[in-house]
Design a protein around this motif. Structure first.
Motif, short mmCIF file in Angstrom:
data_model
loop_
_atom_site.label_atom_id
_atom_site.label_comp_id
_atom_site.label_asym_id
_atom_site.label_seq_id
_atom_site.Cartn_x
_atom_site.Cartn_y
_atom_site.Cartn_z
N ALA A 76 0.81 -1.21 0.00
CA ALA A 76 0.00 0.00 0.00
C ALA A 76 0.85 1.26 0.00
CB ALA A 76 -0.92 -0.02 1.22
N SER A 77 2.05 1.19 0.57
CA SER A 77 2.88 2.40 0.70
C SER A 77 4.07 2.40 -0.25
CB SER A 77 3.38 2.51 2.15
OG SER A 77 2.31 2.57 3.05
N GLY A 78 4.06 1.58 -1.28
CA GLY A 78 5.17 1.55 -2.20
C GLY A 78 4.77 0.81 -3.46
N LYS A 79 5.71 0.58 -4.33
CA LYS A 79 5.42 -0.17 -5.54
C LYS A 79 6.57 -1.11 -5.85
CE LYS A 79 7.28 3.08 -8.98
NZ LYS A 79 6.99 3.81 -10.22
N LEU A 80 6.25 -2.17 -6.58
CA LEU A 80 7.25 -3.13 -7.02
C LEU A 80 7.63 -2.84 -8.46
CD1 LEU A 80 5.73 -6.45 -5.63
CD2 LEU A 80 7.43 -4.97 -4.55
N VAL A 81 8.90 -3.08 -8.75
CA VAL A 81 9.40 -2.88 -10.10
C VAL A 81 10.18 -4.13 -10.51
CG1 VAL A 81 9.51 -0.37 -9.89
CG2 VAL A 81 11.52 -1.76 -9.32
N SER A 82 10.25 -4.36 -11.80
CA SER A 82 11.05 -5.46 -12.32
C SER A 82 12.51 -5.02 -12.40
CB SER A 82 10.54 -5.87 -13.70
OG SER A 82 11.28 -6.96 -14.20
N ALA A 83 13.38 -5.74 -11.72
CA ALA A 83 14.79 -5.35 -11.64
C ALA A 83 15.68 -6.54 -11.94
CB ALA A 83 15.11 -4.80 -10.24
N PRO A 84 16.84 -6.31 -12.56
CA PRO A 84 17.75 -7.42 -12.85
C PRO A 84 18.35 -7.99 -11.58
CG PRO A 84 18.77 -5.32 -13.37
CD PRO A 84 17.34 -5.01 -13.05
N VAL A 85 18.55 -9.28 -11.59
CA VAL A 85 19.23 -9.96 -10.49
C VAL A 85 20.73 -9.93 -10.79
CG1 VAL A 85 19.51 -12.13 -9.23
CG2 VAL A 85 17.24 -11.45 -10.07
N GLY A 86 21.49 -9.23 -9.99
CA GLY A 86 22.93 -9.16 -10.19
C GLY A 86 23.57 -10.51 -9.90
N VAL A 87 24.43 -10.95 -10.81
CA VAL A 87 25.07 -12.26 -10.65
C VAL A 87 26.57 -12.13 -10.90
CG1 VAL A 87 25.09 -14.67 -11.35
CG2 VAL A 87 22.96 -13.35 -11.53
N PRO A 88 27.40 -12.27 -9.88
CA PRO A 88 28.85 -12.26 -10.10
C PRO A 88 29.26 -13.39 -11.05
CG PRO A 88 28.33 -12.04 -7.76
CD PRO A 88 27.05 -12.38 -8.46
N ALA A 89 30.32 -13.17 -11.80
CA ALA A 89 30.73 -14.12 -12.84
C ALA A 89 30.94 -15.52 -12.28
CB ALA A 89 32.00 -13.63 -13.51
N GLY A 90 31.48 -15.65 -11.10
CA GLY A 90 31.77 -16.96 -10.54
C GLY A 90 30.55 -17.72 -10.07
N LEU A 91 29.40 -17.04 -10.05
CA LEU A 91 28.17 -17.68 -9.55
C LEU A 91 27.13 -17.88 -10.65
CD1 LEU A 91 27.71 -15.78 -6.16
CD2 LEU A 91 29.15 -17.74 -6.69
N ALA A 92 27.54 -17.71 -11.90
CA ALA A 92 26.58 -17.65 -13.00
C ALA A 92 26.26 -19.00 -13.61
CB ALA A 92 27.09 -16.70 -14.08
N THR A 93 26.15 -20.04 -12.77
CA THR A 93 25.66 -21.32 -13.26
C THR A 93 24.14 -21.35 -13.14
OG1 THR A 93 26.03 -22.26 -11.06
CG2 THR A 93 27.78 -22.54 -12.69
N ALA A 94 23.50 -22.33 -13.76
CA ALA A 94 22.05 -22.43 -13.78
C ALA A 94 21.45 -22.31 -12.38
CB ALA A 94 21.63 -23.76 -14.41
N PRO A 95 20.37 -21.55 -12.23
CA PRO A 95 19.56 -20.93 -13.29
C PRO A 95 20.02 -19.53 -13.70
CG PRO A 95 18.50 -20.57 -11.20
CD PRO A 95 19.75 -21.39 -10.91
N PHE A 96 21.22 -19.14 -13.25
CA PHE A 96 21.72 -17.79 -13.53
C PHE A 96 22.68 -17.78 -14.72
CE2 PHE A 96 20.74 -18.17 -9.01
CZ PHE A 96 19.65 -17.32 -8.96
N ASP A 97 22.62 -18.85 -15.53
CA ASP A 97 23.37 -18.86 -16.77
C ASP A 97 22.62 -18.12 -17.87
OD1 ASP A 97 21.35 -20.72 -16.76
OD2 ASP A 97 22.47 -22.26 -17.84
N GLN A 98 21.46 -17.58 -17.51
CA GLN A 98 20.71 -16.69 -18.38
C GLN A 98 20.16 -15.55 -17.53
OE1 GLN A 98 16.64 -18.24 -19.59
NE2 GLN A 98 17.61 -20.17 -18.98
N PRO A 99 19.81 -14.43 -18.15
CA PRO A 99 19.36 -13.27 -17.38
C PRO A 99 18.09 -13.56 -16.58
CG PRO A 99 19.94 -12.63 -19.61
CD PRO A 99 19.93 -14.13 -19.59
N ARG A 100 18.03 -13.03 -15.37
CA ARG A 100 16.86 -13.16 -14.51
C ARG A 100 16.46 -11.79 -13.97
NH1 ARG A 100 14.92 -18.00 -15.99
NH2 ARG A 100 16.54 -19.61 -15.90
N LYS A 101 15.18 -11.63 -13.79
CA LYS A 101 14.66 -10.43 -13.14
C LYS A 101 13.76 -10.84 -11.99
CE LYS A 101 14.69 -6.81 -16.67
NZ LYS A 101 13.82 -5.85 -17.43
N ALA A 102 13.66 -9.95 -11.02
CA ALA A 102 12.76 -10.16 -9.88
C ALA A 102 11.94 -8.90 -9.67
CB ALA A 102 13.56 -10.48 -8.62
#
Length: 425
Positions: free
Chosen positions: A41-67
């Motif tokens: 009620a007092s704010g809003k949600l937005v679609s934002a990219p999930v930051g993924v460091p290179a060393g952690l970019a295995t599935a499911p983060f081997d492709q871009p994700r948003k939350a």
């Protein structure tokens, strides 16, 4: 029953990637998200990219994700821990994550991951009382002294708890994972889930299943504190010292005519978020909450209590709050002034999402505002884990506020810990 010996284990563990990344902002990819959840009620949600460091970019983060997150906040993958479940912060400011599948409690500190405790039986819930760490295994509740980043002097405070190895269950136990919380007076509370969807024999078992148990301050035998709690995985103490549980209620409930109809099952019964008092009865398997979201009365279960002779559902105290049916609430914690408004005071619940609803109930982290000793209606803090076709890339389990004022979210499906940060943190 296994008797604990003192443990002093801090061996490095390699579970999957097992790299701690801190609050990286390296990659800012994108992907599809599901239908928009309720907006605070007092704010809003937005679609934002999930930051993924290179060393952690295995599935499911081997492709871009948003939350979907509050406007101005950021979210990133902070660590990778396969099948990460519940979490708690230590007095020295490190994060502990339970991994029931591997029998470990993992410690995350200063860019490193290590095994704090290993060789446990499905460890799940954790709680601190000062420097004492309590751990809920599937068959017992343990206590340790937490000293200099180590868990030592292990002892058992409740033994002989039911799990799949219990002789009377013969390997059939759907809810063996247990949670633990400690009240301000030092009383220890822990959950014992039901054997199955509807298994009335749980109520007369020894110890009784489908309960929240209590160990009095100073120790002694555990006694039932609340009954009829099908699977109270979420267990936490509120700012006023009251104990709350988030409950996974039954599946495939018949309607008033006794028919199991998909349209009815999809939204019945709601999941419960209840304040526990001595002797509280939450009805299962004879009564189901109905209506809501707040102050839900109980109605008869038309499979187990059709004529009302097993339990008078109308006499039960109303359930304080709820979530949609089959939400599967897991972790429960309170923010207690640690986050900016409108999230400064409230409860965080990890919504795992449904396993059999059509269409699926989406996973998220929910927020319930705390006002004058009560919880407000459900709001979404983090969403976007499910696409419109019902497919998912993640399933949150628990969310806890860290000493840095960010929220740390475990995800057993993605094998990750996220850092959700308000502006400037």
């Amino acid at each position: 029953m296994r008797i604990l010996a003192p443990r002093d284990m801090l061996a490095t563990v390699l579970v999957g990637v097992l790299v701690l990344a801190g609050c990286s902002t390296q990659s800012r990819p994108s992907s599809d998200t599901g239908p928009a959840p309720p907006v605070p009620a007092s704010g809003k949600l937005v679609s934002a990219p999930v930051g993924v460091p290179a060393g952690l970019a295995t599935a499911p983060f081997d492709q871009p994700r948003k939350a979907l997150i509050p406007d101005g906040w950021t979210i990133s993958v902070w660590a990778r821990i396969p099948k990460a479940r519940l979490a708690t912060w230590t007095p020295d400011g490190t994060l502990l994550v339970s991994v029931p599948a591997s029998g470990q409690i993992v410690r995350l500190s200063q860019g490193r991951q290590a095994t704090l405790l290993g060789d446990l039986d499905q460890p799940h819930g954790m709680a601190f009382a000062g420097s004492t760490l309590y751990v809920a295994e599937s068959d017992q509740i343990d206590a340790y002294d937490y000293v200099d980043g180590r868990a030592v002097n292990g002892r058992t405070v409740a033994a002989g708890l039911p799990d799949a190895r219990s002789p009377d269950l013969q390997g059939a136990y759907a809810h063996a994972l247990k949670s633990v919380a400690v009240g301000p007076d030092g009383a220890v509370y822990f959950s014992i889930g039901s054997t199955a969807n509807i298994s009335p024999q749980d109520r007369t078992a020894n110890p009784p299943r489908a309960t929240i148990m209590r160990i009095a301050p100073g120790g002694g035998p555990a006694q039932p504190f609340a009954t009829g709690v099908r699977n109270g995985t979420g267990l936490a103490v509120a700012p006023d010292g009251s104990v709350w549980t988030a409950v996974n209620n039954r599946d495939n409930a018949p309607d008033a005519a006794g028919k199991v109809d998909v349209g009815y099952v999809n939204d019945h019964p709601p999941e419960s978020l209840a304040r526990l008092t001595p002797g509280r009865e939450l009805g299962w398997p004879y009564c189901n909450p109905d209506g809501g979201p707040a102050d839900m009365p109980f109605i008869r279960d038309m499979t187990t209590n059709k004529d009302g002779s097993e339990l008078d559902c109308s006499a039960l105290a109303k359930v304080e709050q709820s979530m949609g049916a089959h939400s599967a609430p897991l972790g429960l914690s309170f923010t207690t002034g640690a986050l900016p408004q409108p999230y400064a005071d409230g409860a965080l619940v990890g919504i795992h999402g449904s396993w059999n609803r059509k269409p699926p109930r989406a996973p998220e982290v929910s927020f319930f505002a705390w006002r004058d000793g009560a919880l407000g209606d459900q709001q979404t803090l983090v969403g976007g884990f499910q696409s419109g076709d019902g497919s998912r890339w993640g399933r949150p389990v628990a969310a806890v506020v860290g000493p840095d004022g960010a929220v740390y979210v475990t995800d057993d499906d993605a094998g990750a810990v996220y850092r959700l940060a308000p502006p400037g943190r």
